[in-house]
Motif scaffolding. Structure first.
Motif, PDB file in Angstrom:
ATOM      1  N   GLY A 179      -5.022  -7.306   3.451  1.00  0.00           N
ATOM      2  CA  GLY A 179      -3.790  -7.747   2.821  1.00  0.00           C
ATOM      3  C   GLY A 179      -2.668  -7.773   3.834  1.00  0.00           C
ATOM      4  O   GLY A 179      -2.884  -7.941   5.037  1.00  0.00           O
ATOM      5  N   SER A 180      -1.474  -7.602   3.375  1.00  0.00           N
ATOM      6  CA  SER A 180      -0.309  -7.603   4.268  1.00  0.00           C
ATOM      7  C   SER A 180       0.438  -6.294   4.080  1.00  0.00           C
ATOM      8  O   SER A 180       1.350  -6.186   3.264  1.00  0.00           O
ATOM      9  N   ARG A 181       0.030  -5.274   4.807  1.00  0.00           N
ATOM     10  CA  ARG A 181       0.620  -3.949   4.659  1.00  0.00           C
ATOM     11  C   ARG A 181       2.105  -3.974   5.001  1.00  0.00           C
ATOM     12  O   ARG A 181       2.905  -3.312   4.344  1.00  0.00           O
ATOM     13  N   ARG A 182       2.468  -4.750   6.012  1.00  0.00           N
ATOM     14  CA  ARG A 182       3.853  -4.801   6.430  1.00  0.00           C
ATOM     15  C   ARG A 182       4.741  -5.387   5.327  1.00  0.00           C
ATOM     16  O   ARG A 182       5.802  -4.832   5.000  1.00  0.00           O
ATOM     17  N   ALA A 183       4.303  -6.508   4.738  1.00  0.00           N
ATOM     18  CA  ALA A 183       5.108  -7.157   3.699  1.00  0.00           C
ATOM     19  C   ALA A 183       5.212  -6.275   2.459  1.00  0.00           C
ATOM     20  O   ALA A 183       6.291  -6.135   1.871  1.00  0.00           O
ATOM     21  N   VAL A 184       4.103  -5.667   2.060  1.00  0.00           N
ATOM     22  CA  VAL A 184       4.115  -4.795   0.889  1.00  0.00           C
ATOM     23  C   VAL A 184       4.979  -3.567   1.159  1.00  0.00           C
ATOM     24  O   VAL A 184       5.700  -3.091   0.278  1.00  0.00           O
ATOM     25  N   ARG A 185       4.957  -3.090   2.388  1.00  0.00           N
ATOM     26  CA  ARG A 185       5.791  -1.936   2.737  1.00  0.00           C
ATOM     27  C   ARG A 185       7.273  -2.283   2.654  1.00  0.00           C
ATOM     28  O   ARG A 185       8.093  -1.488   2.174  1.00  0.00           O
ATOM     29  N   ILE A 186       7.655  -3.463   3.131  1.00  0.00           N
ATOM     30  CA  ILE A 186       9.048  -3.899   3.045  1.00  0.00           C
ATOM     31  C   ILE A 186       9.480  -4.003   1.589  1.00  0.00           C
ATOM     32  O   ILE A 186      10.589  -3.596   1.212  1.00  0.00           O
ATOM     33  N   LYS A 217      -2.349 -10.735  -1.128  1.00  0.00           N
ATOM     34  CA  LYS A 217      -1.767  -9.973  -0.041  1.00  0.00           C
ATOM     35  C   LYS A 217      -1.726  -8.464  -0.291  1.00  0.00           C
ATOM     36  O   LYS A 217      -1.283  -7.712   0.576  1.00  0.00           O
ATOM     37  N   ILE A 218      -2.129  -8.034  -1.466  1.00  0.00           N
ATOM     38  CA  ILE A 218      -2.123  -6.586  -1.727  1.00  0.00           C
ATOM     39  C   ILE A 218      -3.330  -5.965  -1.043  1.00  0.00           C
ATOM     40  O   ILE A 218      -4.472  -6.379  -1.273  1.00  0.00           O
ATOM     41  N   PRO A 219      -3.130  -4.981  -0.177  1.00  0.00           N
ATOM     42  CA  PRO A 219      -4.260  -4.367   0.532  1.00  0.00           C
ATOM     43  C   PRO A 219      -5.281  -3.772  -0.438  1.00  0.00           C
ATOM     44  O   PRO A 219      -4.947  -3.383  -1.564  1.00  0.00           O
ATOM     45  N   ALA A 246       2.544   5.847   3.836  1.00  0.00           N
ATOM     46  CA  ALA A 246       1.135   5.495   4.015  1.00  0.00           C
ATOM     47  C   ALA A 246       0.964   4.076   4.536  1.00  0.00           C
ATOM     48  O   ALA A 246       0.108   3.810   5.389  1.00  0.00           O
ATOM     49  N   LEU A 247       1.770   3.158   4.039  1.00  0.00           N
ATOM     50  CA  LEU A 247       1.652   1.763   4.470  1.00  0.00           C
ATOM     51  C   LEU A 247       2.145   1.558   5.894  1.00  0.00           C
ATOM     52  O   LEU A 247       1.889   0.507   6.497  1.00  0.00           O
ATOM     53  N   GLY A 248       2.834   2.533   6.415  1.00  0.00           N
ATOM     54  CA  GLY A 248       3.317   2.432   7.783  1.00  0.00           C
ATOM     55  C   GLY A 248       2.235   2.663   8.817  1.00  0.00           C
ATOM     56  O   GLY A 248       2.477   2.477  10.022  1.00  0.00           O
ATOM     57  N   ARG A 249       1.045   3.071   8.381  1.00  0.00           N
ATOM     58  CA  ARG A 249      -0.070   3.298   9.298  1.00  0.00           C
ATOM     59  C   ARG A 249      -1.307   2.592   8.773  1.00  0.00           C
ATOM     60  O   ARG A 249      -1.471   2.424   7.565  1.00  0.00           O
TER      61      ARG A 249
END
Length: 377
Positions: free
Chosen positions: A30-37, A141-143, A204-207
């Protein structure tokens, strides 16, 4: 059969062996960066919601809107007749008849805007969550493994909206001049629960997932357990703070470290039945909030000292920062009491409670998934 090759033979770009990734890398990331934002945006909005809720309570604005209209309520009164209608509804509740009967329409508008802003920020949070969740879901895009967690935030948000109206409804009838303090505590507790989950998810999504799995092998179990207890204790202290704020108990005794010149407040059990004093007696409620605050500080100091012995520098820093934030919060609590809960001091006290809670969660996360320092640091 493959031909023998010289050990000195160059290997061309086309002859490089194919690198095969493991099962974790092969899964849908998915898109960890986008979901984290997206999660970080929700986090900031929830923090703003808590601050605005505190200001709404401090200005006694929470009962200015006496109806719950999830959709049409998003629009403010349009025209003089609409404003007068809202004011007439407010005139029917005890807070107006027994406390604010002096108000004119212009005074009512001031408290109305606080509550209207608070409710609309809640609607905006729900909208941002829905757009993000269903948008990321539709785009795939959800991991992997995160769909339930992201959906759970939305469920908690819906529960919070229902609890908010349940809280407001407690002050619209009978002899109540404000909302029930225990309902206010539950409302704030759900807000901190949502905030805590979002904060953990952002960390968690930051790693990367494989990084987390490797880090988990180095988990500091004892430190993780202690920080879990620290987090729960601070959460309970937040609930006690809501009970204190709900009845303006912070303004009942403004001396420290004593209360009314003595250790235990006078008239602490004057209300009948006795158990009502634990929710409604300003002196006793403030006393409990004070004493439990001391316990949280003592236990937090023990956690800090334990965390300071961690072999991982990032973990040590996380516990030190959380402890410093807690120390600032204690000093702000004392200042809040001694200034009779002045608005700017009280709201700062509430915001630092949010900061301390999140930093304790971060320290707990670092104990669970430590960043291991190598020989070179």
């Amino acid at each position: 059969m493959s031909q023998k090759r010289s050990i000195f033979e160059d290997v061309s770009e086309t002859q490089k062996p194919e690198i095969r990734t493991g099962a974790i890398d092969g899964a849908r990331r998915g898109s960890r960066r986008a979901v984290r934002i997206w999660m970080a945006l929700l986090f900031l909005m929830v923090v703003a919601m808590i601050a605005l809720g505190g200001l709404t309570r401090l200005t006694d604005s929470g009962l200015s809107i006496t109806q719950w209209k999830p959709l049409s309520g998003a629009l403010p009164p349009m025209g003089q007749a609409a404003w007068q209608h809202e004011f007439d509804l407010y005139k029917q509740i005890p807070q107006f008849t027994e406390q604010n009967s002096w108000m004119q329409l212009s005074d009512f508008k001031q408290i109305y805007w606080w509550e209207w802003s608070h409710r609309n920020l809640g609607r905006a949070i729900g909208l941002v969550w829905a757009l993000g969740f269903f948008g990321f879901w539709a785009l795939g895009k959800i991991p992997q493994g995160w769909k339930g967690r992201c959906f759970g935030i939305g469920v908690l948000g819906a529960v919070q909206g229902a609890v908010g109206w349940w809280m407001v409804s407690s002050g619209l009838g009978g002899d109540m001049l404000r909302v029930a303090s225990y309902r206010l505590a539950i409302h704030l507790g759900v807000a901190f629960t949502i905030l805590g989950f979002i904060a953990w998810f952002v960390y968690a999504l930051g790693r990367e997932e494989r990084d987390l799995m490797q880090a988990r092998r180095a988990r500091e179990k004892k430190l993780f357990g202690m920080s879990t207890g620290w987090m729960h204790m601070l959460f309970l202290q937040v609930l006690l703070g809501a009970l204190t704020a709900g009845i303006d108990a912070g303004r009942s005794f403004t001396d420290w470290p004593l209360m009314g010149g003595q250790f235990f407040p006078p008239y602490a059990f004057d209300i009948q039945p006795i158990w009502h004093n634990f929710l409604e007696n300003p002196g006793l409620v403030q006393f409990i909030h004070r004493c439990f605050g001391y316990l949280v500080f003592i236990y937090g100091t023990v956690c800090f000292l334990k965390g300071n012995r961690s072999p991982n520098a990032a973990t040590r820093r996380a516990f030190m920062i959380a402890w410093i934030s807690m120390l600032v919060q204690v000093l702000l609590g004392i200042t809040t009491v001694m200034t009779a809960a002045m608005v700017h001091v009280a709201i700062t006290h509430q915001l630092v409670a949010v900061l301390t809670f999140v930093l304790i969660i971060r320290a707990r996360f670092m104990a669970a998934y430590p960043v291991v320092s190598g020989i070179r640091g």
